[in-house]
Write a protein that holds these residues in place. Sequence first.
Motif, PDB file in Angstrom:
ATOM      1  N   ILE A 322      41.659  25.760  40.385  1.00 27.86           N
ATOM      2  CA  ILE A 322      42.655  26.052  41.434  1.00 27.86           C
ATOM      3  C   ILE A 322      43.025  27.526  41.439  1.00 27.86           C
ATOM      4  N   LEU A 323      43.364  28.061  40.280  1.00 30.80           N
ATOM      5  CA  LEU A 323      43.774  29.466  40.208  1.00 30.80           C
ATOM      6  C   LEU A 323      42.593  30.389  40.502  1.00 30.80           C
ATOM      7  N   GLY A 324      41.398  29.990  40.057  1.00 23.56           N
ATOM      8  CA  GLY A 324      40.202  30.787  40.348  1.00 23.56           C
ATOM      9  C   GLY A 324      39.920  30.857  41.831  1.00 23.56           C
ATOM     10  N   ALA A 325      40.076  29.724  42.535  1.00 24.65           N
ATOM     11  CA  ALA A 325      39.859  29.722  43.981  1.00 24.65           C
ATOM     12  C   ALA A 325      40.847  30.636  44.682  1.00 24.65           C
ATOM     13  N   TRP A 326      42.106  30.603  44.239  1.00 30.74           N
ATOM     14  CA  TRP A 326      43.119  31.457  44.877  1.00 30.74           C
ATOM     15  C   TRP A 326      42.826  32.941  44.632  1.00 30.74           C
ATOM     16  N   VAL A 327      42.440  33.298  43.413  1.00 29.15           N
ATOM     17  CA  VAL A 327      42.137  34.705  43.099  1.00 29.15           C
ATOM     18  C   VAL A 327      40.974  35.205  43.947  1.00 29.15           C
ATOM     19  N   LEU A 328      39.906  34.418  44.035  1.00 30.31           N
ATOM     20  CA  LEU A 328      38.752  34.825  44.853  1.00 30.31           C
ATOM     21  C   LEU A 328      39.156  35.012  46.307  1.00 30.31           C
ATOM     22  N   ASN A 329      39.902  34.060  46.845  1.00 32.11           N
ATOM     23  CA  ASN A 329      40.323  34.151  48.245  1.00 32.11           C
ATOM     24  C   ASN A 329      41.241  35.352  48.479  1.00 32.11           C
ATOM     25  N   ASP A 330      42.179  35.587  47.549  1.00 31.69           N
ATOM     26  CA  ASP A 330      43.107  36.704  47.709  1.00 31.69           C
ATOM     27  C   ASP A 330      42.370  38.041  47.660  1.00 31.69           C
ATOM     28  N   LEU A 331      41.426  38.157  46.735  1.00 33.12           N
ATOM     29  CA  LEU A 331      40.641  39.396  46.644  1.00 33.12           C
ATOM     30  C   LEU A 331      39.786  39.587  47.899  1.00 33.12           C
ATOM     31  N   LEU A 332      39.282  38.505  48.455  1.00 30.93           N
ATOM     32  CA  LEU A 332      38.479  38.584  49.668  1.00 30.93           C
ATOM     33  C   LEU A 332      39.309  39.129  50.824  1.00 30.93           C
ATOM     34  N   HIS A 333      40.534  38.652  50.954  1.00 33.92           N
ATOM     35  CA  HIS A 333      41.408  39.134  52.022  1.00 33.92           C
ATOM     36  C   HIS A 333      41.814  40.590  51.800  1.00 33.92           C
ATOM     37  N   ARG A 334      42.073  40.945  50.550  1.00 38.99           N
ATOM     38  CA  ARG A 334      42.450  42.331  50.279  1.00 38.99           C
ATOM     39  C   ARG A 334      41.295  43.287  50.511  1.00 38.99           C
ATOM     40  N   SER A 335      40.086  42.876  50.174  1.00 45.68           N
ATOM     41  CA  SER A 335      38.934  43.752  50.366  1.00 45.68           C
ATOM     42  C   SER A 335      38.627  43.972  51.844  1.00 45.68           C
ATOM     43  N   ARG A 338      39.528  47.189  53.092  1.00 46.65           N
ATOM     44  CA  ARG A 338      38.725  48.282  52.525  1.00 46.65           C
ATOM     45  C   ARG A 338      39.434  48.988  51.372  1.00 46.65           C
ATOM     46  N   SER A 339      40.163  48.220  50.637  1.00 45.15           N
ATOM     47  CA  SER A 339      40.794  48.748  49.432  1.00 45.15           C
ATOM     48  C   SER A 339      39.733  48.820  48.334  1.00 45.15           C
ATOM     49  N   VAL A 340      39.574  50.008  47.772  1.00 44.42           N
ATOM     50  CA  VAL A 340      38.559  50.195  46.736  1.00 44.42           C
ATOM     51  C   VAL A 340      38.837  49.285  45.541  1.00 44.42           C
ATOM     52  N   ALA A 341      40.105  49.221  45.120  1.00 45.73           N
ATOM     53  CA  ALA A 341      40.468  48.386  43.979  1.00 45.73           C
ATOM     54  C   ALA A 341      40.176  46.907  44.266  1.00 45.73           C
ATOM     55  N   ALA A 342      40.487  46.478  45.491  1.00 44.81           N
ATOM     56  CA  ALA A 342      40.250  45.080  45.849  1.00 44.81           C
ATOM     57  C   ALA A 342      38.765  44.763  45.892  1.00 44.81           C
ATOM     58  N   ILE A 343      37.970  45.693  46.438  1.00 44.96           N
ATOM     59  CA  ILE A 343      36.520  45.473  46.514  1.00 44.96           C
ATOM     60  C   ILE A 343      35.922  45.407  45.106  1.00 44.96           C
ATOM     61  N   ALA A 344      36.361  46.326  44.227  1.00 40.52           N
ATOM     62  CA  ALA A 344      35.870  46.304  42.850  1.00 40.52           C
ATOM     63  C   ALA A 344      36.279  45.010  42.153  1.00 40.52           C
ATOM     64  N   GLY A 345      37.523  44.587  42.389  1.00 40.51           N
ATOM     65  CA  GLY A 345      37.987  43.337  41.800  1.00 40.51           C
ATOM     66  C   GLY A 345      37.207  42.142  42.304  1.00 40.51           C
TER      67      GLY A 345
END
Length: 565
Positions: A322-335, A338-345
């Motif tokens: 559950i937490l892994g799915a949320w982290v992946l989705n949140d990073l996808l939205h942040r990237s 075009r946030s460099v940190a979000a894309i790297a994450g």
Amino acid sequence: MRRLTWTVAIALGFVAFGFRLIDVRDLSNDHYMHLAWAQQVLFGEVPGRDFVDPGLPGMYALSAIVQWLSPGPFSEAALSCALLGVAAAITCVVAADLTGSLFFGVLAAIFEILLYPRLYSYPKILVPAVALLLIQQYVRRPGRREIVLMAAWADIAVLLRHDLGIYAAVGTGVALAWTHWGDIRHAVRALAEFAAAVTSLMVPYVAFVQWAEGLPQHVHQALEFAKREAHQRFLTPPPFAFISDPRGLAAWSKVDSAVFLFYAAHLLAIGALALIVTRRETRTERSPAIGAAFAMFVLYLVVVLRHPIDSRIQDVAALLAILGAWVLNDLLHRSAHRSVAAIAGLVLAVAVTAVSVASLWDLGNIGLRLQETRVTDGVDTMRRTLEGTKEAGTEWPWPRFWPAGELPEAVRYLNACTSADDEVLLTWAAPEYYYFARRRFGAGHALFLPPDAFTSRDDQDLMLARMRAERIPVILINETRAKEFADAYGEVDRYLRQEYAAAGRFQIRDGSEISIAIRRDLKPERTYGAERWPCGFDSRAASKTASIMLEGSAMPLPAMSNAVP
């Protein structure tokens, strides 16, 4: 959309149930602890008063109900598979709600299924998933009814396993505080109502415990039982085994896969915390459940996750998914911004996820398990496979379900040569003997836990009081580990040596020598099998009989018989 999510989730739940059930070949020996306690209840014994309640009353009560309806390990396997299927369905709904994406909900459920938790671990998977589902319902529609439901589930979690209730309550408390953040009055009222509901709903169980054994004794026994797992805590992070092997990565094993998942889980906790702290909107509808999931996940990593890592990493399956799915989705939205940190994450998260999937595939032997389902051979083959498993797990003595090797003849001996009113006793941890022999355990202990647990004089006096009130015609003594038992339970060991005479011996799978000892004031009426073990007992002295039965045998007299006058 919500109707579609539930439809897909229920379908996944049925798939998870079918996948686990058709792959059942046996149950692990730890599973038979719960079945031994369940069987004790069915014999009319009262938890706490007549035997040690380790803090899992709801779990073995469920097993007792199922065993009453359909005796045998197959029905227990079906119960566990069904509840794991329910957990997978709820995981899908919770993850889809947290991410706003059914795709991520399905991925989370599949990840949980493939991580392949042990069947008896279903409470650890089910409790956090249901807690998060109820939290999401409360956030959408805050009300007293929803608070009572969350409190009721926390109490059910306590009954399934006491510490799981604490994790559910902590997660719910975090969610309530987060939901009403900035409104102290409403936050305090919600938390107070939750605490009051938990307490009031728990009163019947607390009253039962007080009647059966007393609350101080119950707490003492739970803490003593917890000592069994104290040495399994991670004092240092587990190492990769392949590093010390000259073959390097070629020596990668299932343990290495589990260790990778261990580090991936901790990295996920760090990443989730960073994303929570840096969220622009902390008062969204999803935030309370995210906070609750994170709080429970940390508690799982600290308390639940322990050695051996290759069989315990699965216990965090629901929260990891559950937490892994949320982290992946949140990073996808942040990237997307075009946030460099979000894309790297995101790149790091995808890489870790890919290796994690490969690791869980290796750890769970998923390829082989998929072959064992016989899906490609057609429905008839699958049906015959399931019918064979059901038959093997419902017709006593269920030899196929014995957890390690061949079913020992001693199991049939205990069933044939003692009565249903008798207890038996083993001096080492092997609760499967009680269940397969269909006999209750003596002294109130389904398993002894040397060197630390239940070793005080008071604990041993309680064991002795129970044994003196019980009819235990036969005990099985692990001679190979006799010193360990005597050092931990000196008073009990002296009583056994005084009251019992050795009359047979056999060897178990790990090479340990086991003595069969008969109570001295009982006389065998016949013998059993080629080894001529004493069988059927009346109330006359057994010492001479046991000695005579051994005179013509080349078997050396076990150490316990040295106490014979």
